[in-house]
Design a protein around this motif. Structure first.
Motif, short mmCIF file in Angstrom:
data_model
loop_
_atom_site.label_atom_id
_atom_site.label_comp_id
_atom_site.label_asym_id
_atom_site.label_seq_id
_atom_site.Cartn_x
_atom_site.Cartn_y
_atom_site.Cartn_z
N VAL A 1 -5.79 5.69 5.33
CA VAL A 1 -5.40 4.49 4.84
C VAL A 1 -6.18 3.73 5.52
O VAL A 1 -5.86 3.50 6.86
N THR A 2 -6.40 2.44 4.99
CA THR A 2 -7.18 1.33 5.68
C THR A 2 -6.74 0.00 5.29
O THR A 2 -6.59 -0.26 4.07
N VAL B 1 4.84 5.42 2.97
CA VAL B 1 4.03 6.75 2.97
C VAL B 1 5.21 7.78 2.17
O VAL B 1 6.31 7.94 2.52
N THR C 1 0.64 5.27 0.31
CA THR C 1 -0.26 6.40 0.67
C THR C 1 0.62 7.76 0.60
O THR C 1 1.75 7.62 0.70
N GLN C 2 0.03 9.12 0.80
CA GLN C 2 0.52 9.85 0.83
C GLN C 2 0.40 10.39 2.34
O GLN C 2 -0.41 10.15 2.97
N LEU D 1 3.45 -0.97 3.94
CA LEU D 1 2.94 0.52 3.71
C LEU D 1 4.12 1.46 3.73
O LEU D 1 5.06 1.63 4.39
N LYS E 1 -2.81 11.39 4.16
CA LYS E 1 -4.23 10.71 3.65
C LYS E 1 -4.50 9.48 4.36
O LYS E 1 -3.69 8.42 4.51
N ASP F 1 -7.16 1.38 10.57
CA ASP F 1 -7.01 2.54 10.25
C ASP F 1 -6.11 3.63 10.70
O ASP F 1 -5.98 3.64 11.74
N SER G 1 -4.13 9.81 9.84
CA SER G 1 -3.26 10.68 8.96
C SER G 1 -1.76 10.19 9.03
O SER G 1 -0.93 10.59 10.03
N GLN H 1 1.09 -1.08 0.14
CA GLN H 1 0.06 0.06 -0.17
C GLN H 1 0.99 1.19 -0.04
O GLN H 1 1.75 1.32 0.97
#
Lengths: 114, 110
Positions: A19-20, A113, A13-14, A111, A17, A77, A80, A11
């Motif tokens: 994420v789940t 980021v 993400t930014q 993950l 943002k 979850d 942020s 995954q």
């Protein structure tokens, strides 16, 4: 075969943002766990569910939340995500036993980021 | 904080040799478990030894537990390249929770 499944495996993400991450199990275990593991470190327990009872570790940041809508599914979850939240997230299950049964782990979600 | 500390942190051996990893912990336990983790994957349970047991075998694995010294060792005999992984000890003291040690990274060279 009975197993623990995690999606997605990777995954991206930014920063900031939400994420789940998801976890499902076919073992019908009543305890589910979320761990965070950073490179070359031991898994660190974030929280666990004993049936529907949620147990948060004292040092788990408020940024991390979890949901367990039923026995089979559990979600992590991150409200942020910060750069420091980049890690492998491991879901695990076990059958409640006073003597402490083994835990069964999913393959993890890595993950990133940005 | 981690309950267990593992030694060595990294170990490199030739195929066919034995590998020994040690784990020390701080508080009383119900059992101690060993897990293997291949690179980028989840953990796989290897063996569980209860606090009233001193030694346990499973295939090429031999685990010992010394509760007086609060230590355990994992011996992998006749190692194979496929044994290359990180190995973690984890202690169970109640409350449905395991506490993991820092792990030993094992490399088995063909």
């Amino acid at each position: 075969d009975a197993m623990v499944i995690q999606n997605p495996r990777y995954q991206v993400t930014q920063f900031g943002k939400p994420v789940t991450l998801s976890c499902s199990q076919t073992l019908n275990h009543n305890v589910m766990y979320w761990y965070q593991q950073k490179s070359s470190q031991a898994p660190k327990l974030l929280f666990h569910y004993y049936d529907k009872d949620f147990n948060n570790e004292a040092d788990t940041p408020d940024n991390f939340q979890s949901r367990r809508p039923n026995t089979s599914f559990c979600f992590l979850d991150i409200r942020s995500p910060g750069l420091g939240d980049a890690a492998m997230y491991l879901c695990a299950t076990s059958r409640e036993d006073r003597e402490g049964n083994e835990q069964f782990f999913g393959p993890g979600t890595r993950l990133t980021v940005l | 904080s981690q309950q267990g500390e593992e030694d060595p942190q990294a170990l490199s051996i030739q195929e066919g040799e034995n590998a020994t990893m040690n784990c020390s912990y701080k508080t009383s336990i119900n059992n101690l478990q060993w897990y293997r983790q291949n690179s980028g994957r989840g953990l796989v349970h290897l063996i569980l030894i209860r606090s009233n047991e001193r030694e346990k075998h499973s295939g090429r694995l031999r685990v010992t537990l010394d509760t007086s010294k609060k230590s355990s060792s994992l011996l992998i005999t006749a190692s194979r390249a496929a044994d290359t992984a990180s190995y973690f000890c984890a202690t169970y003291g109640g409350g449905n929770m395991l506490t993991f040690g820092g792990g030993t990274r094992l490399m088995v060279k063909p």
